[in-house]
Design a protein around this motif. Structure first.
Motif, short mmCIF file in Angstrom:
data_model
loop_
_atom_site.label_atom_id
_atom_site.label_comp_id
_atom_site.label_asym_id
_atom_site.label_seq_id
_atom_site.Cartn_x
_atom_site.Cartn_y
_atom_site.Cartn_z
N ARG A 27 24.28 -1.00 4.74
CA ARG A 27 24.07 -1.15 6.33
C ARG A 27 24.18 -2.37 6.75
O ARG A 27 24.89 -2.67 7.81
CB ARG A 27 22.58 -0.45 6.50
CG ARG A 27 22.33 0.86 6.14
CD ARG A 27 21.04 1.22 6.71
NE ARG A 27 19.93 0.63 5.80
CZ ARG A 27 19.34 -0.30 6.23
NH1 ARG A 27 19.32 -1.07 7.43
NH2 ARG A 27 18.18 -0.94 5.45
N PHE A 71 26.58 -4.46 6.15
CA PHE A 71 27.76 -5.00 5.71
C PHE A 71 28.98 -3.61 5.88
O PHE A 71 29.32 -3.19 4.69
CB PHE A 71 28.23 -5.85 4.47
CG PHE A 71 27.25 -6.86 4.43
CD1 PHE A 71 27.55 -8.10 5.44
CD2 PHE A 71 26.40 -7.14 3.52
CE1 PHE A 71 26.99 -9.25 5.09
CE2 PHE A 71 25.47 -8.11 3.37
CZ PHE A 71 25.77 -9.10 4.14
N ASN A 72 28.94 -3.15 7.13
CA ASN A 72 29.77 -1.78 7.15
C ASN A 72 31.12 -1.78 6.57
O ASN A 72 31.79 -0.95 6.41
CB ASN A 72 29.49 -1.40 8.73
CG ASN A 72 28.33 -0.99 9.03
OD1 ASN A 72 27.38 -0.57 8.26
ND2 ASN A 72 27.82 -1.18 10.28
N TYR A 73 31.81 -3.03 6.89
CA TYR A 73 33.21 -3.22 6.43
C TYR A 73 33.37 -3.85 5.30
O TYR A 73 34.52 -4.71 4.92
CB TYR A 73 33.97 -3.71 7.60
CG TYR A 73 33.63 -3.02 9.05
CD1 TYR A 73 34.26 -1.79 9.20
CD2 TYR A 73 32.74 -3.53 9.80
CE1 TYR A 73 34.13 -0.84 10.27
CE2 TYR A 73 32.62 -2.64 11.11
CZ TYR A 73 33.12 -1.44 11.20
OH TYR A 73 33.08 -1.03 12.28
N SER A 74 32.69 -3.93 4.48
CA SER A 74 32.59 -4.72 3.02
C SER A 74 32.47 -3.54 1.89
O SER A 74 31.41 -2.57 1.95
CB SER A 74 31.60 -5.68 2.82
OG SER A 74 31.57 -6.22 1.53
N PHE A 75 33.21 -3.68 0.73
CA PHE A 75 32.96 -2.84 -0.36
C PHE A 75 31.88 -3.13 -1.26
O PHE A 75 32.17 -3.99 -2.08
CB PHE A 75 34.30 -2.42 -1.17
CG PHE A 75 34.05 -1.68 -2.34
CD1 PHE A 75 34.14 -0.27 -2.09
CD2 PHE A 75 34.13 -2.01 -3.65
CE1 PHE A 75 33.99 0.65 -3.18
CE2 PHE A 75 33.95 -1.22 -4.66
CZ PHE A 75 33.86 0.13 -4.35
N ASN A 76 30.44 -2.91 -0.73
CA ASN A 76 29.42 -3.23 -1.65
C ASN A 76 28.90 -1.87 -2.32
O ASN A 76 27.68 -1.96 -2.83
CB ASN A 76 28.55 -3.55 -0.83
CG ASN A 76 28.92 -4.93 -0.07
OD1 ASN A 76 29.70 -5.51 -0.82
ND2 ASN A 76 28.22 -5.48 1.10
N GLU A 77 29.42 -0.87 -2.58
CA GLU A 77 28.91 0.35 -3.18
C GLU A 77 28.47 0.00 -4.59
O GLU A 77 27.39 0.68 -4.85
CB GLU A 77 30.16 1.45 -3.11
CG GLU A 77 30.36 2.34 -2.06
CD GLU A 77 31.12 1.65 -0.99
OE1 GLU A 77 31.33 0.43 -1.08
OE2 GLU A 77 31.19 2.23 0.08
#
Length: 474
Positions: free
Chosen positions: A249, A251-257
Motif C-alpha cells: 500500500r 509503495f504501489n509502484y514498487s515490487f515489494n511482494e
C-alpha cells in the motif's frame, strides 16, 4: 483508701509488664515501637532493577527544539525551549519482529486456552483429552477457599475472575496428528480461516481473531470530573496482528511482494524492527509487557513488587534520549555530517535521490537493529531505520503551551494525530535530526513506523546509570 492504693499499684505493675513485653517484641497490637508512631521495619532504599534490553536514561535539563538551520522554515513547530525531564528506562533498540511475535503467540495461546477451558467446562470431562485444559479451579483437588467460592457465586461464568485462571503448564498441541480428541480439534480449528477463505488450501491462522484486551484509568478525566470508579476505566480490545500489506500500500509502484509475504514471520527478519503497527497496537504491546512482568513477579514464592508500567515515550522524552547527552547537536552522534571520517554513513536513511544504498551492507529497506553505532546513552537507531511512535498528540504549539517540567499535553487518546520521531529508511537526512517533528494518524500502519518502550524510574530510586559517552560532533 488503702484498697484504692493497692488497686492503682496493681494497675501500674501490669502496665509496666506490658510495656516491657512490648519493648522486647517491638509492638503489642499497637502501631509503632513503645507507643511511638515510627516504622517498625528497618527502612531500606528501593533499588530499581533495570529491565532486560533497556538502558537507564538519567534525568536532566536540555534545550528542546531546532538547534540548527531550519531548511524547511518550520520554526513554529519546534522553537528552542529549555525543559527538564525525569529519569526513565528505554529500550536500547526498536521493538523487533521476534519480540512482537512473542506478543502475537501469547495472545494466540491465551485465546486458544480460554476456548478450550470453556468447552471443557461445558462438557465436563476428566483429566484426559479436553479435560486437561479446564480452568485450574475445576482441576484442583483442594477445597475452594471462601474467597474463591464468593467469586464463583458472584461472577458465575461472566468475565474473568480468580476461578477462571488458565493452566499454562499444560502444553498446547498444534500438530493436527496429535490432537487428543475431537472436541479439542473443533476448538482449535475455529482459530483458522474457514476453507472458503484459504489460498491454495493452505491452513492458516485467522489473524482477525487475535485480539488483546486491556484496561487503563483515564486519570485526567477523573480529576476534571472530581470523581472515580468504573466511569473512568477505559477497556480496549485491540486487533494486534501487524498489517503486512503496508509494503504494497505504501509503495504501489514498487515490487515489494517478498516483504509483504515474509517480513514479519521469516526468521531472516527476526532482528529487524517490526512495522505495520498502529499507535494502539504499540500501546497494547506495552500493556502486555507490563502484565507479563507483573504476573511473573506475583508468581514467585516471595512476591516481588509490581513494576512501573511500560509505555510509549513522550515526544520530549524521546528527543532527550535521542540527543544522548549532547547539547545543541543536530543528530544523535553529534553532527553536522551524516558520515564519519571514513566516509561511512551513520544511520539507515535515503542518502540521494533514487539511491537507498547507504552502506556496503546493502540495506534497501529497514536494517537489523544495532547495525549502526549507539548514541551517548547507549541507544541504537535513534535516527533512521524506522520512525517511532510517541504517546504525544501532535500540536504545533505544544512546546509553547506545555510545562517546562516533563512537558506533556496529556493522554488525549481521542486526538487522531500522534507525533512520530527519528526519520526512517525512506527519508532524507534532514528528517533524521533529533528536533524534527512529524505526525501520523494513530490508526495508520506504515512500513516505516515502529516503536520502542520506556519505563519510569521513580525519584530517589537507587539506579545505576551508564557512563555517558559524549562524543564530539563530527
Amino acid at each position: 483508701m488503702r484498697k484504692v492504693l493497692l488497686f492503682l499499684l496493681a494497675i501500674t505493675i501490669v502496665t509496666t509488664i506490658i510495656s516491657c513485653n512490648s519493648s522486647k517484641k517491638g509492638r503489642a497490637g499497637k502501631p509503632g515501637v513503645e507507643g511511638e508512631v515510627v516504622v517498625t521495619q528497618k527502612s531500606q532504599q528501593w533499588n530499581s532493577k533495570r529491565p532486560i534490553g533497556m538502558v537507564a536514561i538519567p534525568g536532566g535539563a536540555f534545550v528542546l527544539g531546532q538547534s540548527d538551520m531550519d531548511f524547511l522554515g518550520t520554526n513554529i513547530k519546534a522553537p528552542p525551549t529549555t525543559v527538564t525531564v525525569s529519569s526513565f528506562y528505554m529500550d536500547d533498540t526498536e521493538v523487533t519482529n521476534a519480540e512482537y511475535r512473542v506478543f502475537v503467540i501469547a495472545v494466540r495461546d491465551s485465546i486458544a486456552r480460554s476456548l478450550l477451558a470453556e468447552r471443557a467446562g461445558d462438557e465436563g470431562g476428566g483429566d484426559e483429552g479436553l479435560g486437561r485444559y479446564a480452568y485450574l479451579s475445576k482441576k484442583s483437588d483442594k477445597e475452594q477457599s471462601a474467597y474463591q467460592q464468593m467469586l464463583e457465586e458472584r461472577g458465575g461464568r461472566e468475565g474473568y475472575d480468580e476461578t477462571k485462571k488458565l493452566d499454562w503448564k499444560e502444553p498446547l498441541e498444534w500438530n493436527t496428528s496429535r490432537y487428543p480428541d475431537v472436541a479439542y480439534a473443533e476448538v482449535l480449528e475455529s482459530l483458522y480461516y474457514p476453507p472458503e477463505e484459504r489460498f491454495n488450501d493452505e491452513r492458516a491462522l485467522d489473524v482477525r481473531k487475535l485480539i488483546y484486551q486491556f484496561s487503563w484509568v483515564d486519570q485526567l478525566e477523573a480529576i476534571k470530573s472530581k470523581g472515580r470508579g468504573e466511569d473512568f476505566i477505559r477497556r480496549e480490545a485491540i486487533a494486534i496482528y501487524p498489517d503486512t500489506t503496508v509494503w504494497l500500500r505504501d509503495f504501489n509502484y514498487s515490487f515489494n511482494e517478498p516483504l509483504f509475504e515474509q517480513y514479519f514471520w521469516h526468521k531472516a527478519y527476526s532482528k529487524y524492527p517490526v512495522v505495520g503497527v498502529t499507535w494502539d497496537q504499540a500501546r497494547a504491546f506495552c500493556a502486555f509487557s507490563t502484565k507479563s512482568k507483573n504476573d511473573y513477579n506475583q508468581s514467585k514464592r516471595k512476591k516481588l513488587d509490581r513494576i512501573f508500567p511500560y509505555r510509549l515515550p513522550s515526544e520530549v522524552e524521546w528527543e532527550y534520549a535521542a540527543r544522548g547527552g549532547l547539547e545543541n547537536a543536530p543528530y544523535p552522534w553529534g553532527g553536522p555530517y551524516l558520515m564519519d571520517d571514513r566516509g561511512c554513513y551513520l544511520a539507515n536513511f535515503k542518502p540521494k535521490r533514487g539511491d537507498y544504498m547507504e552502506s556496503e551492507k546493502g540495506f534497501l529497506y529497514t536494517a537489523p537493529v544495532k547495525s549502526f553505532h549507539k548514541n551517548g546513552f547507549g541507544l541504537f537507531d535513534m535516527a533512521g531505520n524506522v520512525s517511532e511512535w510517541t504517546v504525544s498528540a501532535y500540536n504545533n504549539s505544544s512546546y509553547v503551551i506545555s510545562s517546562t517540567l516533563n512537558p506533556y499535553l496529556g493522554n488525549r487518546i481521542e486526538d487522531p494525530r500522534k507525533v512520530i520521531k527519528g526519520g526512517s529508511w525512506k527519508d532524507i537526512g534532514f528528517m533524521l535530526m533529533v528536533s524534527e517533528r512529524d505526525w501520523e494518524h494513530k490508526d495508520s500502519a506504515r512500513s516505516y513506523i515502529g516503536f520502542r518502550r520506556v519505563q519510569t524510574i521513580p525519584e530517589g530510586a537507587k539506579t545505576k546509570y551508564p557512563k555517558i559517552q559524549k562524543s564530539q560532533p563530527l
